[in-house]
Design a protein around this motif. Structure first.
Motif, short mmCIF file in Angstrom:
data_model
loop_
_atom_site.label_atom_id
_atom_site.label_comp_id
_atom_site.label_asym_id
_atom_site.label_seq_id
_atom_site.Cartn_x
_atom_site.Cartn_y
_atom_site.Cartn_z
N VAL A 32 0.92 -1.25 -0.04
CA VAL A 32 0.00 0.11 -0.04
C VAL A 32 0.91 1.49 -0.02
CG1 VAL A 32 -1.96 1.18 0.99
CG2 VAL A 32 -1.81 -1.45 1.19
N ASP A 33 1.31 1.74 1.35
CA ASP A 33 2.01 3.19 1.36
C ASP A 33 3.06 2.93 2.14
OD1 ASP A 33 0.68 3.06 3.49
OD2 ASP A 33 -0.42 5.01 3.39
N LYS A 34 3.86 1.74 2.34
CA LYS A 34 4.80 1.64 3.17
C LYS A 34 5.70 0.38 2.76
CE LYS A 34 2.76 3.05 7.74
NZ LYS A 34 1.18 3.00 7.10
N PRO A 35 7.03 0.66 2.76
CA PRO A 35 7.85 -0.56 2.38
C PRO A 35 7.77 -1.62 3.23
CG PRO A 35 9.29 1.37 3.03
CD PRO A 35 7.98 1.67 3.07
N LEU A 36 8.09 -2.74 2.83
CA LEU A 36 8.18 -4.06 3.76
C LEU A 36 8.91 -3.93 5.12
CD1 LEU A 36 8.21 -6.76 1.07
CD2 LEU A 36 6.60 -6.76 2.63
N ALA A 131 11.81 -9.56 6.85
CA ALA A 131 10.83 -8.50 6.29
C ALA A 131 9.85 -8.92 5.28
CB ALA A 131 11.38 -7.09 5.91
N ASP A 132 10.42 -10.22 4.77
CA ASP A 132 9.47 -10.81 3.58
C ASP A 132 8.37 -11.29 4.22
OD1 ASP A 132 11.64 -10.31 1.93
OD2 ASP A 132 12.05 -12.58 1.62
N ASP A 133 8.54 -11.67 5.69
CA ASP A 133 7.09 -12.33 6.30
C ASP A 133 6.32 -11.13 7.01
OD1 ASP A 133 7.15 -15.03 5.69
OD2 ASP A 133 8.38 -15.36 7.21
N LEU A 134 5.48 -10.59 6.22
CA LEU A 134 4.50 -9.64 6.65
C LEU A 134 3.32 -10.30 7.33
CD1 LEU A 134 3.58 -6.57 7.11
CD2 LEU A 134 2.57 -6.80 4.73
N TYR A 262 2.72 -11.50 -2.11
CA TYR A 262 3.03 -9.99 -2.23
C TYR A 262 1.65 -9.18 -2.54
CZ TYR A 262 4.69 -5.21 -3.70
OH TYR A 262 4.83 -3.99 -3.58
N LEU A 263 1.20 -9.76 -3.48
CA LEU A 263 -0.06 -9.54 -4.22
C LEU A 263 -1.55 -9.40 -2.96
CD1 LEU A 263 -0.11 -10.41 -7.91
CD2 LEU A 263 0.38 -8.08 -7.12
N GLN A 264 -1.38 -10.57 -2.64
CA GLN A 264 -2.53 -10.71 -1.48
C GLN A 264 -2.25 -9.77 -0.36
OE1 GLN A 264 -1.32 -14.89 -0.49
NE2 GLN A 264 -2.92 -15.66 -1.74
N ALA A 265 -1.05 -9.50 0.22
CA ALA A 265 -0.76 -8.41 1.26
C ALA A 265 -1.14 -7.11 0.76
CB ALA A 265 0.78 -8.37 1.42
N VAL A 267 -3.60 -6.42 -1.24
CA VAL A 267 -5.03 -6.31 -1.53
C VAL A 267 -5.71 -6.16 -0.16
CG1 VAL A 267 -7.05 -7.70 -2.01
CG2 VAL A 267 -5.22 -7.61 -3.70
N GLU A 268 -5.36 -7.23 0.82
CA GLU A 268 -5.77 -7.16 2.01
C GLU A 268 -5.41 -6.15 2.89
OE1 GLU A 268 -5.93 -11.26 3.92
OE2 GLU A 268 -5.90 -12.23 1.95
N MET A 269 -4.15 -5.86 3.08
CA MET A 269 -3.88 -4.57 3.77
C MET A 269 -4.59 -3.18 3.06
SD MET A 269 -1.56 -5.47 6.06
CE MET A 269 -0.63 -4.04 6.63
N GLY A 270 -4.65 -3.29 1.98
CA GLY A 270 -5.22 -2.20 1.25
C GLY A 270 -6.88 -2.14 1.85
N LEU A 271 -7.52 -3.07 2.04
CA LEU A 271 -8.93 -3.00 2.63
C LEU A 271 -8.98 -2.67 3.89
CD1 LEU A 271 -10.07 -6.66 0.93
CD2 LEU A 271 -10.90 -4.33 0.58
N HIS A 272 -8.03 -2.84 4.42
CA HIS A 272 -7.80 -2.37 5.94
C HIS A 272 -7.19 -1.09 6.11
CE1 HIS A 272 -8.33 -6.63 6.92
NE2 HIS A 272 -9.13 -6.28 7.81
N HIS A 273 -7.10 -0.35 5.07
CA HIS A 273 -6.41 1.04 5.23
C HIS A 273 -7.37 2.09 5.53
CE1 HIS A 273 -3.99 4.53 3.89
NE2 HIS A 273 -2.99 3.74 4.16
#
Length: 292
Positions: A32-36, A131-134, A262-265, A267-273
């Motif tokens: 979304v708007d922050k690096p891993l 960091a790969d594991d968010l 990465y794409l799943q992260a 999408v799902e983090m975007g939904l909670h933004h």
């Protein structure tokens, strides 16, 4: 027993994301708007860490740049009255938090990367975050959850989760005896076993709290699975000297080392933004309705 130092192994080449990672570290890829890597650092700070130790390579200057102050940018944002953006930029690395960068000259595996942290960590217990594991959406950040276990038992802790049996060859796998709900004593740990030989489907993921004894054990650890020095092998030896616990954390893990994860992260983090979540949800509903 507060752990003050967190180690971030970030020297990998990120080949699965080429060409995006040709000139920039994979840990700088945004969710979304922050690096891993910023999610990882904020997680460490939430658990009480004050010194961030990055194990880097010659291709990772973008990580140093991200956590450095940009006074020119801050001045422009302040002059333009963009206070919210100014706060976000300053929050990348809060006051009182220090960064140390150590170069890993050769890529010899995760165990070797952790061994490189010795000069900065010394004789203190420390946290390792990949960091790969968010990991998000738990009742508190996962490293803080692990610190509660560490403070209760005073010993090394690794984060684990159940994975499909067909995927055990991708992880370190543990056999463990439950002590209390979510907390178990590790009896056996194997790196990337074939599903037919795996002792369970309980997989180690990218969070560790480790005793400094691990450094000396890594000195004696030879090359293992994949021709690399494996942290798992050193933990196996550590288990003969002290209890090592497995903690089944609360939260959702996204494997951002893979394109799908990465794409799943995103999408799902975007939904909670808080800024775009509702609008993004409506977009996805409209988009999904037109897929057929």
């Amino acid at each position: 027993m507060q752990i003050r130092k967190a180690v971030f192994p970030v020297a990998g080449l990120g080949t699965r994301f080429l060409p995006a990672t040709k000139a920039s570290a994979k840990e700088i890829l945004p969710v979304v708007d922050k690096p891993l890597v910023q999610y990882a650092v904020k997680e460490a700070i939430a658990a009480g860490a004050e010194e961030m130790v990055f194990i880097t390579s010659h291709t990772k200057n973008s990580i140093m740049d991200h956590f450095d102050r940009d006074y020119e940018l801050e001045s422009v944002l302040e002059a333009d009255g963009k206070q919210e953006l100014l706060t976000a930029v300053k929050d990348v690395l809060p006051d009182g938090i220090n960064c140390v960068y150590i170069r890993q000259a050769e890529q010899k595996g995760l165990g070797h990367a952790i061994r490189c942290a010795l000069p900065a960590v010394g004789d203190q217990d420390f946290t390792v975050i990949l960091a790969d594991d968010l990991i998000a959406n738990g009742f508190q950040p996962v490293t803080a959850q692990m610190h509660r276990v560490y403070q209760g038992y005073g010993t090394s802790v690794v984060a684990v989760q159940r994975v499909p049996e067909s995927e055990t060859h991708k992880y370190g796998i543990v056999q463990a005896r439950e002590i209390e709900p979510g907390v178990s004593e590790i009896e056996k740990i194997v790196e990337k076993p074939d599903p037919s030989e795996a002792p369970s489907n309980l997989a180690v993921v990218g969070r560790y709290i480790l005793s400094p004894r691990i450094f000396r054990l890594l000195d004696k650890t030879g090359f293992g699975a994949g021709g690399e020095i494996q942290l798992t092998d050193a933990i196996h030896t550590l288990m003969s000297e002290q209890t090592v616990l497995a903690y089944e954390f609360e939260g959702v893990r996204y494997d951002c080392g893979s394109k799908l994860g990465y794409l799943q992260a995103n999408v799902e983090m975007g939904l909670h933004h808080p800024e775009i979540g509702d609008e993004f949800r409506n977009y996805l509903k409209d988009f999904a309705s037109n897929l057929d």
